[in-house]
Motif scaffolding. Structure first.
Motif, PDB file in Angstrom:
ATOM      1  N   UNK A 320       0.938  -1.464   0.087  1.00 50.02           N
ATOM      2  CA  UNK A 320       0.005  -0.256  -0.363  1.00 50.02           C
ATOM      3  C   UNK A 320       0.693   1.288  -0.177  1.00 50.02           C
ATOM      4  N   UNK A 321      -0.124   1.905  -0.649  1.00 51.25           N
ATOM      5  CA  UNK A 321       1.532   3.039  -1.061  1.00 51.25           C
ATOM      6  C   UNK A 321       0.147   4.525  -0.383  1.00 51.25           C
ATOM      7  N   UNK A 322       0.302   5.623   0.053  1.00 47.16           N
ATOM      8  CA  UNK A 322      -0.925   5.754   0.639  1.00 47.16           C
ATOM      9  C   UNK A 322      -0.288   7.721   0.644  1.00 47.16           C
ATOM     10  N   UNK A 323      -1.187   9.100  -0.645  1.00 50.15           N
ATOM     11  CA  UNK A 323      -0.392  10.071  -0.386  1.00 50.15           C
ATOM     12  C   UNK A 323      -1.057  10.671   0.611  1.00 50.15           C
ATOM     13  N   UNK A 324      -0.168  11.307   1.053  1.00 51.93           N
ATOM     14  CA  UNK A 324      -0.615  12.452   2.177  1.00 51.93           C
ATOM     15  C   UNK A 324      -1.014  13.404   1.875  1.00 51.93           C
ATOM     16  N   UNK A 325      -0.640  14.379   2.221  1.00 58.48           N
ATOM     17  CA  UNK A 325      -0.388  16.100   2.318  1.00 58.48           C
ATOM     18  C   UNK A 325       0.744  17.206   3.750  1.00 58.48           C
ATOM     19  N   UNK A 326       0.971  17.630   3.902  1.00 63.73           N
ATOM     20  CA  UNK A 326       0.826  19.027   5.069  1.00 63.73           C
ATOM     21  C   UNK A 326       0.470  19.764   4.440  1.00 63.73           C
ATOM     22  N   UNK A 327      -0.079  20.542   5.759  1.00 60.51           N
ATOM     23  CA  UNK A 327      -0.771  22.009   4.898  1.00 60.51           C
ATOM     24  C   UNK A 327      -0.302  23.056   5.712  1.00 60.51           C
ATOM     25  N   UNK A 328       0.008  24.976   5.394  1.00 58.77           N
ATOM     26  CA  UNK A 328       0.860  25.270   5.707  1.00 58.77           C
ATOM     27  C   UNK A 328       0.774  26.155   7.263  1.00 58.77           C
ATOM     28  N   UNK A 329      -0.484  25.002   7.492  1.00 57.15           N
ATOM     29  CA  UNK A 329      -0.906  25.436   8.506  1.00 57.15           C
ATOM     30  C   UNK A 329      -0.434  24.174   9.647  1.00 57.15           C
ATOM     31  N   UNK A 330       0.153  23.502   8.913  1.00 57.42           N
ATOM     32  CA  UNK A 330       1.241  22.172   9.912  1.00 57.42           C
ATOM     33  C   UNK A 330      -0.061  21.108   9.894  1.00 57.42           C
ATOM     34  N   UNK A 331      -1.181  21.421   9.028  1.00 58.75           N
ATOM     35  CA  UNK A 331      -2.038  20.539   9.665  1.00 58.75           C
ATOM     36  C   UNK A 331      -1.916  19.235   8.559  1.00 58.75           C
ATOM     37  N   UNK A 332      -2.608  17.758   8.685  1.00 64.56           N
ATOM     38  CA  UNK A 332      -2.107  16.766   8.598  1.00 64.56           C
ATOM     39  C   UNK A 332      -3.036  16.476   7.318  1.00 64.56           C
ATOM     40  N   UNK A 333      -3.164  16.281   6.042  1.00 66.82           N
ATOM     41  CA  UNK A 333      -4.661  15.127   5.099  1.00 66.82           C
ATOM     42  C   UNK A 333      -3.949  14.063   5.292  1.00 66.82           C
TER      43      UNK A 333
END
Length: 458
Positions: A320-333
């Motif tokens: 499994x490979x999960x694509x994720x994101x760190x936002x400018x407000x330091x919140x993780x998606x």
């Protein structure tokens, strides 16, 4: 453990796969977003199967590719210390080259190949099948070649790779997940206009991948064009299923690679940082320790385990490979999308496992090229060596070539079509612990292509 002991304990494995797996999971009667057909690019994606040599770790392991790997490339990799075998005969003969444009996975081609007895001889001694992804004919392929591996059911694989599933799972596990699923052109219009009140938004195809199937909507005028395009398909009997998401204030794209064992045990392997051009992959490298520690502090790995447990409850196990994101407000998606298969992140992880013996890591990327004639790959290697940019055992820094066939495949298959430009792609790992040195290697490689009269595209 000594090398001899390791070889005695090694289970010989078969590695093969289709990089554009999503087309085999997508229902044919689902409406599509507008896209430009590019057969040359699609052919390169098919030939990317040569990158799978990185998964092998024994000269008993076999990687089967549509076209045999280039001899100079294989010898270079073997001399570096990579261990693998590769087929000497093609899956597709020159007189059947149009087959590369057909929607067939490599497993189907191995069942239908004219060289069946040859491939049967290669595969029969192997103990394990390790596919890139699970496709409609994976089970039939295993039966056909008497491979006994256990794999999840295809319908389960199809379900968990859907963006509809990943969106619904994200909403269930992480309540603040934004976005809407729409099931008609009319719903697309209504929900799209609501999103446009706050920001541009993305329309995502249920099985879109690597720049295809993601469409940025910046205005109501563009939205109306897409609504009409989808409505026209619906009038012909197509169903609609898209995910709409607001455009997020992204700081860092990253992914997590892990394995779910058949027993349900979860092994997290790596975190990879990604650079994307538009919505398509550009380059990838293993993240720094401090970034992984930051993710730990933010609770990301606990979220990954929740996702993995949910996938296992659905009946899925494997890569499994999960694509994720760190936002400018330091919140993780935590979930941008779920890829229940291997990925470019896995490939880079395995390259870094190899590079660990040199106490270094690499950055996986590629050069997009335009050719007027075929490139002699052995000549490319020699020029890179002369320019001191070729990664070598005695000089473990520079550019490590990962592909050769992807350079020339369109020229070789389409000489009779007299294209002005034949597209090629050169996948490489840039090996350097210094950012400036990395850019130097890239600049030198581009100079080599310029001197050889080869076009380069951003």
């Amino acid at each position: 453990m000594s090398k001899t002991e390791k070889e005695q304990n090694h289970i010989s494995s078969l590695y093969l796969g289709t990089f554009n797996s999503e087309q085999f999971w997508r229902d044919h009667k689902i409406s599509r977003l507008p896209t430009i057909t590019d057969l040359q690019s699609d052919t390169i994606v098919t030939i990317m199967d040569e990158l799978k040599f990185v998964f092998c770790d024994s000269d008993e392991d076999l990687v089967i590719t549509h076209l045999p790997m280039d001899d100079a490339h294989k010898n270079y990799l073997w001399n570096l210390g990579f261990s693998f075998r590769n087929n000497e005969f093609p899956l597709i003969e020159d007189n059947n080259r149009e087959e590369l444009y057909h929607d067939k996975g490599i497993e189907q081609r191995l069942i239908e190949t004219d060289n069946y007895e040859y491939f049967k001889g290669l595969i029969s001694p192997l103990s394990k099948f390790n596919p890139y992804s699970i496709l409609p004919l994976t089970e039939a392929f295993c039966v056909h070649y008497n491979l006994q591996n256990s794999h999840p059911n295809f319908d389960i694989v199809k379900k968990v790779n859907s963006k509809v599933f990943s969106h619904q799972l994200a909403k269930k596990l992480f309540e603040d997940k934004q976005g809407e699923i729409v099931y008609s052109a009319r719903e697309l219009e209504i929900q799209g206009n609501l999103l446009l009140k706050y920001s541009p938004f993305l329309i995502k195809d249920e099985f879109g991948v690597s720049g295809k199937g993601n469409l940025l909507i910046p205005s109501s005028q563009i939205l109306q064009r897409i609504v009409r395009y989808i409505a026209k398909q619906e009038s012909k009997g197509y169903e609609t299923r898209f995910l709409l998401e607001p455009l997020l204030d992204k700081k860092i794209d990253f992914s997590c690679q892990f394995e779910i064992e058949a027993t349900g045990n979860i092994n997290i392997w790596s975190i990879q940082k990604m650079q994307n051009s538009g919505f398509a992959f550009s380059d990838i490298q293993t993240s720094e320790i401090y970034f992984q520690e930051k993710l730990e502090q933010l609770g990301y790995f606990s979220q990954v385990k929740l996702i993995a447990e949910a996938l296992y409850q659905e009946g899925y196990y494997g890569s499994v490979c999960i694509d994720s994101m760190l936002l400018e407000n330091e919140k993780i998606v935590p979930i941008i999308e779920i890829n229940a298969r291997k990925s470019m992140g896995f490939i880079n992880y395995y390259i870094d496992l190899f590079l660990a013996q040199f106490s270094t890591q690499g950055c996986l990327t590629f050069f997009s090229l335009g050719l007027s004639e075929a490139i002699n790959f052995e000549q490319i290697l020699e020029i890179m060596k002369q320019e001191n940019i070729l990664f070598m055992k005695e000089r473990p820094k520079g550019i490590l070539p990962l592909s050769a066939n992807s350079l020339n495949v369109n020229y070789k298959l389409n000489q009779d079509k007299n294209y002005q430009t034949y597209k090629g792609r050169f996948y490489v790992t840039i090996v350097s612990n210094c950012g400036e040195k990395k850019m130097f290697f890239i600049k030198k490689m581009k100079q080599i292509f310029t001197e050889l009269g080869i076009q380069q595209f951003d």
